[in-house]
Design an enzyme around this catalytic site. Structure first.
Site, PDB file in Angstrom:
ATOM      1  N   TYR A  90      -1.735  -1.849  10.330  1.00  0.00           N
ATOM      2  CA  TYR A  90      -1.964  -1.718   9.178  1.00  0.00           C
ATOM      3  C   TYR A  90      -0.414  -1.409   8.612  1.00  0.00           C
ATOM      4  O   TYR A  90       0.075  -2.106   7.737  1.00  0.00           O
ATOM      5  CB  TYR A  90      -3.015  -1.188   8.596  1.00  0.00           C
ATOM      6  CG  TYR A  90      -3.429  -1.183   7.092  1.00  0.00           C
ATOM      7  CD1 TYR A  90      -3.954  -2.361   6.409  1.00  0.00           C
ATOM      8  CD2 TYR A  90      -2.787  -0.383   5.978  1.00  0.00           C
ATOM      9  CE1 TYR A  90      -4.397  -2.431   5.184  1.00  0.00           C
ATOM     10  CE2 TYR A  90      -3.129  -0.307   4.843  1.00  0.00           C
ATOM     11  CZ  TYR A  90      -3.892  -1.479   4.397  1.00  0.00           C
ATOM     12  OH  TYR A  90      -4.032  -1.580   3.153  1.00  0.00           O
ATOM     13  N   SER A 122       0.890  -1.254  -0.192  1.00  0.00           N
ATOM     14  CA  SER A 122       0.064  -0.167   0.137  1.00  0.00           C
ATOM     15  C   SER A 122       0.883   1.261  -0.164  1.00  0.00           C
ATOM     16  O   SER A 122       2.277   0.970   0.349  1.00  0.00           O
ATOM     17  CB  SER A 122      -0.745  -0.064   1.120  1.00  0.00           C
ATOM     18  OG  SER A 122      -1.638   1.116   1.701  1.00  0.00           O
TER      19      SER A 122
HETATM   20  P1  NAI Z   1     -11.469  -6.168  -0.640  1.00  0.00           P
HETATM   21  O1  NAI Z   1     -11.995  -6.310   0.765  1.00  0.00           O
HETATM   22  O2  NAI Z   1     -12.287  -5.502  -1.738  1.00  0.00           O
HETATM   23  O3  NAI Z   1     -10.718  -7.496  -1.109  1.00  0.00           O
HETATM   24  C1  NAI Z   1      -9.884  -8.182  -0.463  1.00  0.00           C
HETATM   25  C2  NAI Z   1     -10.451  -9.625  -0.378  1.00  0.00           C
HETATM   26  O4  NAI Z   1      -9.427 -10.116   0.546  1.00  0.00           O
HETATM   27  C3  NAI Z   1     -11.732  -9.937   0.053  1.00  0.00           C
HETATM   28  O5  NAI Z   1     -12.435 -10.773  -1.122  1.00  0.00           O
HETATM   29  C4  NAI Z   1     -11.530 -10.701   1.149  1.00  0.00           C
HETATM   30  O6  NAI Z   1     -12.743 -11.589   1.523  1.00  0.00           O
HETATM   31  C5  NAI Z   1     -10.170 -11.340   0.950  1.00  0.00           C
HETATM   32  N1  NAI Z   1      -9.668 -11.715   2.402  1.00  0.00           N
HETATM   33  C6  NAI Z   1      -9.890 -11.017   3.495  1.00  0.00           C
HETATM   34  N2  NAI Z   1      -9.013 -11.786   4.402  1.00  0.00           N
HETATM   35  C7  NAI Z   1      -8.569 -12.961   3.961  1.00  0.00           C
HETATM   36  C8  NAI Z   1      -8.214 -14.049   4.409  1.00  0.00           C
HETATM   37  N3  NAI Z   1      -7.721 -14.341   5.807  1.00  0.00           N
HETATM   38  N4  NAI Z   1      -7.752 -15.163   3.582  1.00  0.00           N
HETATM   39  C9  NAI Z   1      -8.367 -14.987   2.273  1.00  0.00           C
HETATM   40  N5  NAI Z   1      -8.807 -13.925   1.771  1.00  0.00           N
HETATM   41  C10 NAI Z   1      -9.115 -12.834   2.515  1.00  0.00           C
HETATM   42  O7  NAI Z   1     -10.304  -5.072  -0.619  1.00  0.00           O
HETATM   43  P2  NAI Z   1      -9.076  -4.557  -1.351  1.00  0.00           P
HETATM   44  O8  NAI Z   1      -9.128  -3.094  -1.115  1.00  0.00           O
HETATM   45  O9  NAI Z   1      -9.381  -4.985  -2.509  1.00  0.00           O
HETATM   46  O10 NAI Z   1      -7.798  -5.365  -0.693  1.00  0.00           O
HETATM   47  C11 NAI Z   1      -6.929  -5.924  -1.317  1.00  0.00           C
HETATM   48  C12 NAI Z   1      -5.450  -5.633  -0.893  1.00  0.00           C
HETATM   49  O11 NAI Z   1      -5.010  -4.144  -1.423  1.00  0.00           O
HETATM   50  C13 NAI Z   1      -5.296  -5.625   0.503  1.00  0.00           C
HETATM   51  O12 NAI Z   1      -3.978  -6.214   0.891  1.00  0.00           O
HETATM   52  C14 NAI Z   1      -5.254  -4.186   0.964  1.00  0.00           C
HETATM   53  O13 NAI Z   1      -4.445  -4.049   2.059  1.00  0.00           O
HETATM   54  C15 NAI Z   1      -4.627  -3.434  -0.357  1.00  0.00           C
HETATM   55  N6  NAI Z   1      -4.703  -2.039  -0.375  1.00  0.00           N
HETATM   56  C16 NAI Z   1      -6.030  -1.525  -0.580  1.00  0.00           C
HETATM   57  C17 NAI Z   1      -6.341  -0.168  -0.783  1.00  0.00           C
HETATM   58  C18 NAI Z   1      -7.882   0.486  -0.605  1.00  0.00           C
HETATM   59  O14 NAI Z   1      -7.737   1.703  -0.788  1.00  0.00           O
HETATM   60  N7  NAI Z   1      -8.701  -0.362  -0.791  1.00  0.00           N
HETATM   61  C19 NAI Z   1      -5.243   0.663  -0.724  1.00  0.00           C
HETATM   62  C20 NAI Z   1      -3.880  -0.018  -0.692  1.00  0.00           C
HETATM   63  C21 NAI Z   1      -3.837  -1.189  -0.734  1.00  0.00           C
END
Ligand code: NAI
Length: 284
Positions: free
Chosen positions: A153, A140
């Site tokens: 985080y 991130s």
């Molecule tokens: P999201 O919540 O839309 O997608 C994340 C997915 O990971 C979900 O489908 C969730 O079910 C899955 N997940 C969560 N815990 C899990 C586990 N223990 N085992 C397997 N799957 C699991 O969120 P997003 O934003 O797409 O997140 C993806 C990555 O991007 C994360 O690592 C997040 O930290 C990172 N990120 C997100 C930002 C944002 O603004 N949304 C900004 C920078 C980084």
């Protein structure tokens, strides 16, 4: 790197950035395993994607044995994985002094140990398969820039960036590239992380503030589209570029940060004989 025909494993692939990456990989002719803890979201994603080259694998990335089982299942169905996206992540939007050990264990377990488990499971398989490939770990902008929250985080994302950089040097001789993805705000479901917090790590959780979650949901609506992040990620893989900065607007803030770091050096006399005595000149 040629994408067509390769097998990819995308953690957290049922939503947000991960799902964007899945779509981009399928469009390039890859076979893809979506590994996610939300089984309903996997089913929805498979339905929307409607593609015979994608499968779902239920997985909690925090589980070492679960990861090995999921890898076996994906590789039995789709062949050896040569593209790994350690993307699953959660966020607890609170400061460190407000946090409990359960909070630490949950966020570290998913955001850091999830990535460690991905690397420990797949790096030996990728080396043995000898097809080269690429690993993308999702950190991130929070792996560089900190405010008071979310402290846990930040801690996990700094660690993911550090391990990715070290891994980059050790896997290069095997033809396996490593990148760290550092997005700013993305349109995603990360504000709803509390819904998948395990019962066993919930005893000391602060009560969910639903007004705050609603606010976060609104803010995330203004984030970048996951498909744009995914396209920029695949560009970086093609170029074997380490840092993936999807949001150019953070360049100035990084420049300020690096300036602050260098400004903290003082004009102390340096240990000029160090290199001769130790044989170490530089870390890199
Ligand atoms: P999201 O919540 O839309 O997608 C994340 C997915 O990971 C979900 O489908 C969730 O079910 C899955 N997940 C969560 N815990 C899990 C586990 N223990 N085992 C397997 N799957 C699991 O969120 P997003 O934003 O797409 O997140 C993806 C990555 O991007 C994360 O690592 C997040 O930290 C990172 N990120 C997100 C930002 C944002 O603004 N949304 C900004 C920078 C980084």
């Amino acid at each position: 790197l040629e994408f067509a025909g390769r097998t990819a494993f995308v953690t957290g692939g049922a939503n947000g950035i991960g799902l964007g990456v899945v779509r981009a990989l399928l469009a390039q002719g890859c076979k893809v395993a979506i590994a996610d803890i939300r089984e309903e979201a996997i089913a929805d994603a498979l339905k929307t994607l409607d593609n015979q080259h994608v499968m779902g694998v239920p997985l909690d990335v925090a589980s070492r044995s679960g990861f090995a089982d999921a890898a076996d299942r994906a590789e039995a169905a789709l062949g050896p994985v040569s593209l790994l996206f350690n993307n699953a992540g959660i966020n607890l939007f609170q400061t460190i002094d407000e946090s409990s050990y359960d909070d630490w264990d949950w966020v570290m377990g998913v955001n850091l140990h999830g990535v460690i488990n991905g690397v420990m499971t797949f790096a030996p398989r990728m080396k043995a398969a000898g097809q080269g490939g690429h690993i993308v770990n999702t950190a991130s902008m929070a792996s560089f820039l900190c405010g008071p929250a979310p402290g846990i985080y930040n801690t996990t994302k700094f660690a993911v960036r550090g391990m990715s950089e070290s891994l980059r040097y050790s896997l290069a001789p095997h033809g396996i590239g490593v990148s760290v993805l550092c997005p700013g705000l993305v349109k995603s479901h990360i504000y709803a992380s509390d819904a998948i917090r395990p019962e066993a790590l919930s005893a000391t959780a602060r009560p969910v503030d639903s007004a705050a979650v609603d606010r976060l949901a609104q803010i995330h609506q203004f984030g970048m589209e996951p498909d744009v992040i995914a396209a920029r990620t695949l560009d970086a893989i093609r170029e074997n570029r380490f840092h993936i900065f999807s949001h150019p607007e953070f360049r100035d803030e990084l420049e300020t940060l690096f300036g602050e770091i260098l400004a903290d050096f003082r004009d102390y006399p340096s240990d000029s004989g160090f290199a001769e005595r130790t044989g170490f000149e530089k870390i890199r």
